[in-house]
Design an enzyme around this catalytic site. Sequence first.
Site, PDB file in Angstrom:
ATOM      1  N   CYS A 165       0.829  -1.202   0.000  1.00 51.43           N
ATOM      2  CA  CYS A 165       0.000   0.000   0.000  1.00 51.43           C
ATOM      3  C   CYS A 165       0.861   1.247   0.000  1.00 51.43           C
ATOM      4  O   CYS A 165       0.784   2.081  -0.905  1.00 51.43           O
ATOM      5  CB  CYS A 165      -0.919   0.007   1.211  1.00 51.43           C
ATOM      6  SG  CYS A 165      -1.870   1.534   1.376  1.00 51.43           S
ATOM      7  N   GLU A 174      -4.796  -5.893  -1.973  1.00 48.48           N
ATOM      8  CA  GLU A 174      -4.833  -4.551  -2.586  1.00 48.48           C
ATOM      9  C   GLU A 174      -5.606  -4.603  -3.900  1.00 48.48           C
ATOM     10  O   GLU A 174      -6.436  -3.734  -4.176  1.00 48.48           O
ATOM     11  CB  GLU A 174      -3.414  -4.045  -2.852  1.00 48.48           C
ATOM     12  CG  GLU A 174      -2.776  -3.314  -1.694  1.00 48.48           C
ATOM     13  CD  GLU A 174      -3.307  -1.890  -1.550  1.00 48.48           C
ATOM     14  OE1 GLU A 174      -4.303  -1.529  -2.201  1.00 48.48           O
ATOM     15  OE2 GLU A 174      -2.720  -1.141  -0.761  1.00 48.48           O
TER      16      GLU A 174
END
Length: 231
Positions: free
Chosen positions: A145, A219
Amino acid sequence: MSGSPLSNHNGGDLFERLKAATASDWDAYVDHPFVRGLGDGTLPVESFRHYLAQDYLFLIQFARAYALAVFKGDTLAEMRQAASGVSAILDEMSLHVRLCEGWGLTAAELETVPEARATVAYTRYVIDTGLRGDLLDLQVALAPCVVGYAEIGATLAARPGALDAGNPYRDWIAEYAGEGYREVARRSRAALEASAAVRLSEARFDRLAGIFRQATRLEADFWQMGLTRAD
């Protein structure tokens, strides 16, 4: 910790090694259709609004993950670095609220939005990884991230037309391609490498690659959640 600390000779730094070990999953994340839609402006507005609301909830949980990193730090320097992450996220929340308001999402509405399953899955995986492991495990789970968004922002910003006035997502791209966020990513990556210098052994690498792979897949699932507006 088993084995001796891992030398980076001939192997590059840990982040690059993790990316190389999970290349197909990484590519699916950074070149997801949601990301491509941001770059060319074709992402449906409702998909972006759904993503923004969930990202607000996501950031709250990531602040908690960085608070856990303070606890997991073995040195004052590590604790301070993690604490700076908490502060940065909490400061970002006010900016995120203003961004959401620009897309028709009020602060009051954000407080009532339920977490989507993809949001729960990803954020709780990161926190659980930190609870079960040490600081390096947690940093590896956070890296896709924190560092990945800088890579995505830079890639998108380099595409023709991505920052043109006609792209409704140009401000988002500019934010993550900008020097401010690049510095956040550099600090996070430097902390990961410093932690690896004292905690990483060759025998441990495969397990860390597994953490990185799972976080990267989650993600991509987060992008997909935004694209399909799943709850």
